[in-house]
Design a protein around this motif. Sequence first.
Motif, PDB file in Angstrom:
ATOM      1  N   LEU A  43       0.806  -1.208   0.142  1.00 50.70           N
ATOM      2  CA  LEU A  43      -0.126   0.124  -0.026  1.00 50.70           C
ATOM      3  C   LEU A  43       0.930   1.010  -0.014  1.00 50.70           C
ATOM      4  CD1 LEU A  43      -1.876  -2.075   1.442  1.00 50.70           C
ATOM      5  CD2 LEU A  43      -3.318  -0.393   2.169  1.00 50.70           C
ATOM      6  N   ARG A  44       0.568   2.248  -0.904  1.00 49.55           N
ATOM      7  CA  ARG A  44       1.430   3.329  -0.915  1.00 49.55           C
ATOM      8  C   ARG A  44       0.185   4.723  -0.579  1.00 49.55           C
ATOM      9  NH1 ARG A  44       4.166   3.119  -6.650  1.00 49.55           N
ATOM     10  NH2 ARG A  44       1.745   2.246  -7.125  1.00 49.55           N
ATOM     11  N   LEU A  45       1.099   5.626   0.447  1.00 50.55           N
ATOM     12  CA  LEU A  45       0.270   6.769   0.597  1.00 50.55           C
ATOM     13  C   LEU A  45      -0.116   7.618  -0.583  1.00 50.55           C
ATOM     14  CD1 LEU A  45      -1.438   8.087   2.965  1.00 50.55           C
ATOM     15  CD2 LEU A  45       0.694   9.032   3.505  1.00 50.55           C
ATOM     16  N   ILE A  46      -1.254   7.960  -0.936  1.00 52.05           N
ATOM     17  CA  ILE A  46      -1.686   8.857  -2.023  1.00 52.05           C
ATOM     18  C   ILE A  46      -1.807  10.370  -1.404  1.00 52.05           C
ATOM     19  CG2 ILE A  46      -3.201   9.585  -4.150  1.00 52.05           C
ATOM     20  CD1 ILE A  46      -4.268   6.931  -3.995  1.00 52.05           C
ATOM     21  N   TYR A  47      -2.605  10.776  -0.494  1.00 55.58           N
ATOM     22  CA  TYR A  47      -2.823  11.914   0.250  1.00 55.58           C
ATOM     23  C   TYR A  47      -3.369  11.577   1.529  1.00 55.58           C
ATOM     24  CZ  TYR A  47      -2.569  15.481  -3.369  1.00 55.58           C
ATOM     25  OH  TYR A  47      -2.200  16.426  -4.460  1.00 55.58           O
ATOM     26  N   TYR A  48      -3.009  12.452   2.350  1.00 53.83           N
ATOM     27  CA  TYR A  48      -3.538  12.165   3.710  1.00 53.83           C
ATOM     28  C   TYR A  48      -4.022  13.800   4.124  1.00 53.83           C
ATOM     29  CZ  TYR A  48       0.861  14.361   5.497  1.00 53.83           C
ATOM     30  OH  TYR A  48       2.016  15.081   5.794  1.00 53.83           O
ATOM     31  N   SER A  49      -4.870  13.576   5.516  1.00 54.10           N
ATOM     32  CA  SER A  49      -5.435  14.733   5.929  1.00 54.10           C
ATOM     33  C   SER A  49      -5.216  14.692   7.535  1.00 54.10           C
ATOM     34  CB  SER A  49      -6.877  14.835   5.612  1.00 54.10           C
ATOM     35  OG  SER A  49      -7.393  16.048   6.415  1.00 54.10           O
ATOM     36  N   ALA A  50      -4.291  15.358   8.251  1.00 50.80           N
ATOM     37  CA  ALA A  50      -4.133  15.253   9.594  1.00 50.80           C
ATOM     38  C   ALA A  50      -5.067  15.582  10.383  1.00 50.80           C
ATOM     39  CB  ALA A  50      -2.564  15.958  10.025  1.00 50.80           C
TER      40      ALA A  50
END
Lengths: 117, 111
Positions: A43-50
Motif C-alpha cells: 500500500l502506498r500513501l496518496i494523500y492524507y489529512s492530519a
Amino acid sequence: NAGVTQTPKFQVLKTGQSMTLQCAQDMNHNSMYWYRQDPGMGLRLIYYSASEGTTDKGEVPNGYNVSRLNKREFSLRLESAAPSQTSVYFCASSDSKRTSGLYSEQYFGPGTRLTVT
Amino acid sequence: AQRVTQPEKLLSVFKGAPVELKCNYSYSGSPELFWYVQYSRQRLQLLLRHISRESIKGFTADLNKGETSFHLKKPFAQEEDSAMYYCALSTLLEYGNKLVFGAGTILRVKS
C-alpha cells in the motif's frame, strides 16, 4: 458503528474520464488517509489529512486531488483517469493523538477496485 | 529513507508447521512497527504492534533493533491463517503519523 465506509466498491473508467471516490468514518478520528494497493508494491500513501481543513501529499500524489469535506468525509478525485491508476484504493482513519507514547492504529475501509481502460 | 522490506511474496506451509514471515525496516528514529492482515474478501486489519508484546491468534513478533527486523512467527499454522500479511512502519508527520507498508507476503496454509 460502520467504521470506515467507501463508495463505490467497483468502478470501470475510460482513459480521460473523471470520478470521485468517497470515504466516510464515524469514529470521530482526526486523521484520514488514501492509499493505493498494487501487486508487489504493498500500500502506498496518496494523500492524507492530519485534521479537518488540512491535506498533504503522500508518496504518489500525481494525478489525484483530495477534499476533506468535514471531519467525517475525505474524498479522492481523479481528474483525468489513466490506465496506470488501475488499482485498489483504500481509505483509512486514525486518531492522531498519542496515548501512552503510541499512535493509534489506522482503520481501513473495504476498498474500491478501479479499472481504467 | 523509510522503507519496509518483506522479501517473500508467497509463503506456503502445511497445517501444523511453524511459520515465519520476514520483515526488515529502515528508519532513523525510534520505530513503531505493526503487522496488518487482509483475509480474503475482508478489509485490512491490525494484527499486532510491537509495543504490545502480545500474542494475537497465536502470532508473535519481536522487534530486533540490531537487525532492524520485525519478523512474524507462529509455531503451528492453521488453515484459517491463510491471508495477505503486511508489515508497516509508523512514521511521524507534522501532525500525527502515516504508515509505510512493505510489499506484503501471501501466506498459504495447506491441509
